[in-house]
Design a protein around this motif. Structure first.
Motif, PDB file in Angstrom:
ATOM      1  N   SER A  14       1.100  -1.294   0.103  1.00 26.23           N
ATOM      2  CA  SER A  14       0.060   0.037   0.095  1.00 26.23           C
ATOM      3  C   SER A  14       0.939   1.324   0.023  1.00 26.23           C
ATOM      4  O   SER A  14       0.628   2.292  -0.872  1.00 26.23           O
ATOM      5  CB  SER A  14      -0.802  -0.060   1.069  1.00 26.23           C
ATOM      6  N   LYS A  15       1.745   1.280   0.977  1.00 25.43           N
ATOM      7  CA  LYS A  15       2.586   2.515   0.920  1.00 25.43           C
ATOM      8  C   LYS A  15       3.790   2.441   0.088  1.00 25.43           C
ATOM      9  O   LYS A  15       3.786   3.658  -0.682  1.00 25.43           O
ATOM     10  CB  LYS A  15       3.378   2.514   2.322  1.00 25.43           C
ATOM     11  N   GLU A  16       4.347   1.549  -0.392  1.00 25.82           N
ATOM     12  CA  GLU A  16       5.681   1.714  -1.408  1.00 25.82           C
ATOM     13  C   GLU A  16       5.235   1.388  -2.940  1.00 25.82           C
ATOM     14  O   GLU A  16       5.698   2.024  -3.641  1.00 25.82           O
ATOM     15  CB  GLU A  16       6.585   0.588  -1.202  1.00 25.82           C
ATOM     16  N   MET A  17       4.065   0.599  -3.280  1.00 28.71           N
ATOM     17  CA  MET A  17       3.742   0.433  -4.528  1.00 28.71           C
ATOM     18  C   MET A  17       2.425   1.199  -4.664  1.00 28.71           C
ATOM     19  O   MET A  17       1.979   1.375  -5.894  1.00 28.71           O
ATOM     20  CB  MET A  17       3.603  -0.765  -4.928  1.00 28.71           C
ATOM     21  N   GLU A  18       1.725   1.990  -3.794  1.00 31.38           N
ATOM     22  CA  GLU A  18       0.691   2.664  -3.848  1.00 31.38           C
ATOM     23  C   GLU A  18      -0.463   1.792  -4.481  1.00 31.38           C
ATOM     24  O   GLU A  18      -1.473   2.178  -5.069  1.00 31.38           O
ATOM     25  CB  GLU A  18       0.502   3.820  -4.671  1.00 31.38           C
ATOM     26  N   VAL A  19      -0.606   0.524  -3.833  1.00 38.60           N
ATOM     27  CA  VAL A  19      -1.505  -0.404  -4.304  1.00 38.60           C
ATOM     28  C   VAL A  19      -2.772  -0.130  -3.509  1.00 38.60           C
ATOM     29  O   VAL A  19      -2.872   0.413  -2.379  1.00 38.60           O
ATOM     30  CB  VAL A  19      -1.245  -1.655  -3.947  1.00 38.60           C
ATOM     31  N   GLU A  20      -4.039  -0.161  -4.260  1.00 39.73           N
ATOM     32  CA  GLU A  20      -5.421   0.263  -3.838  1.00 39.73           C
ATOM     33  C   GLU A  20      -6.316  -0.512  -4.346  1.00 39.73           C
ATOM     34  O   GLU A  20      -6.228  -1.604  -5.344  1.00 39.73           O
ATOM     35  CB  GLU A  20      -5.746   1.587  -4.047  1.00 39.73           C
ATOM     36  N   PHE A  28       6.333 -12.354 -10.332  1.00 40.43           N
ATOM     37  CA  PHE A  28       6.829 -12.962 -11.548  1.00 40.43           C
ATOM     38  C   PHE A  28       8.360 -13.424 -11.421  1.00 40.43           C
ATOM     39  O   PHE A  28       9.185 -12.854 -10.686  1.00 40.43           O
ATOM     40  CB  PHE A  28       6.637 -12.005 -12.644  1.00 40.43           C
ATOM     41  N   VAL A  29       8.965 -14.247 -12.208  1.00 32.68           N
ATOM     42  CA  VAL A  29      10.196 -14.979 -12.316  1.00 32.68           C
ATOM     43  C   VAL A  29      10.807 -13.703 -13.248  1.00 32.68           C
ATOM     44  O   VAL A  29      10.451 -13.795 -14.429  1.00 32.68           O
ATOM     45  CB  VAL A  29      10.140 -16.355 -12.881  1.00 32.68           C
ATOM     46  N   ARG A  30      11.992 -13.462 -12.743  1.00 28.00           N
ATOM     47  CA  ARG A  30      12.966 -12.760 -13.646  1.00 28.00           C
ATOM     48  C   ARG A  30      14.524 -13.389 -13.771  1.00 28.00           C
ATOM     49  O   ARG A  30      14.870 -13.772 -12.685  1.00 28.00           O
ATOM     50  CB  ARG A  30      13.043 -11.268 -13.209  1.00 28.00           C
ATOM     51  N   THR A  46       4.994  -6.495  -9.606  1.00 35.42           N
ATOM     52  CA  THR A  46       4.563  -5.254 -10.261  1.00 35.42           C
ATOM     53  C   THR A  46       2.978  -5.362 -10.592  1.00 35.42           C
ATOM     54  O   THR A  46       2.382  -6.365 -10.118  1.00 35.42           O
ATOM     55  CB  THR A  46       5.122  -5.584 -11.950  1.00 35.42           C
ATOM     56  N   LYS A  47       2.612  -4.347 -10.595  1.00 36.88           N
ATOM     57  CA  LYS A  47       1.059  -4.114 -10.747  1.00 36.88           C
ATOM     58  C   LYS A  47       0.846  -4.835 -12.528  1.00 36.88           C
ATOM     59  O   LYS A  47       1.412  -4.182 -13.107  1.00 36.88           O
ATOM     60  CB  LYS A  47       0.653  -2.785 -10.884  1.00 36.88           C
ATOM     61  N   ASP A  48      -0.182  -5.353 -12.470  1.00 38.73           N
ATOM     62  CA  ASP A  48      -0.501  -6.196 -13.802  1.00 38.73           C
ATOM     63  C   ASP A  48      -1.948  -6.726 -13.727  1.00 38.73           C
ATOM     64  O   ASP A  48      -2.431  -6.628 -12.739  1.00 38.73           O
ATOM     65  CB  ASP A  48       0.640  -7.190 -14.008  1.00 38.73           C
ATOM     66  N   HIS A  49      -2.349  -7.175 -14.879  1.00 38.82           N
ATOM     67  CA  HIS A  49      -3.476  -8.087 -15.020  1.00 38.82           C
ATOM     68  C   HIS A  49      -3.273  -9.293 -15.388  1.00 38.82           C
ATOM     69  O   HIS A  49      -2.254  -9.719 -16.188  1.00 38.82           O
ATOM     70  CB  HIS A  49      -4.499  -7.297 -16.045  1.00 38.82           C
ATOM     71  N   PRO A  50      -3.965 -10.255 -14.740  1.00 42.80           N
ATOM     72  CA  PRO A  50      -3.846 -11.625 -14.860  1.00 42.80           C
ATOM     73  C   PRO A  50      -4.176 -12.015 -16.342  1.00 42.80           C
ATOM     74  O   PRO A  50      -5.020 -11.587 -16.931  1.00 42.80           O
ATOM     75  CB  PRO A  50      -4.480 -12.238 -14.088  1.00 42.80           C
TER      76      PRO A  50
END
Length: 99
Positions: A14-20, A28-30, A46-50
């Protein structure tokens, strides 16, 4: 396989990525980086869509998930997400299913 996220990690997102509410967050694997689990690979977020979410968890109307194509990385282990108190960054741990 399951995703387990600690309360401090939910707060970190919530704080660091501003997830709401309504957001989708992908683990994900990198290639590269360091991991205590799979040498030569690391876990990103990351923020993404499935596309094809294989595993997910929902908290406060936010979905955290792993795609089917990344399941190999976990090799039958659950993902445990917390916050490293010293670094103030996400910390990943892995627990074998039914262990």
């Amino acid at each position: 396989m399951q995703i387990n996220i600690s309360e401090d990690a939910f707060e970190w997102f919530s704080k660091e990525m501003e997830v709401e509410a309504g957001d989708k967050v992908r683990f994900f694997v990198r290639y590269g980086g360091s991991s205590k689990f799979q040498p030569g690979f690391s876990l990103g977020v990351t923020k993404d869509h499935p596309g094809e979410a294989a595993v997910s968890i929902e908290q406060n109307d936010v979905t955290y998930y792993i795609e089917e194509t990344d399941l190999w990385y976990f090799d039958g282990h659950d993902l445990l997400v917390s916050v490293n108190d010293d670094l103030k960054e996400l910390d990943y741990d892995y627990k074998k299913d039914n262990a």
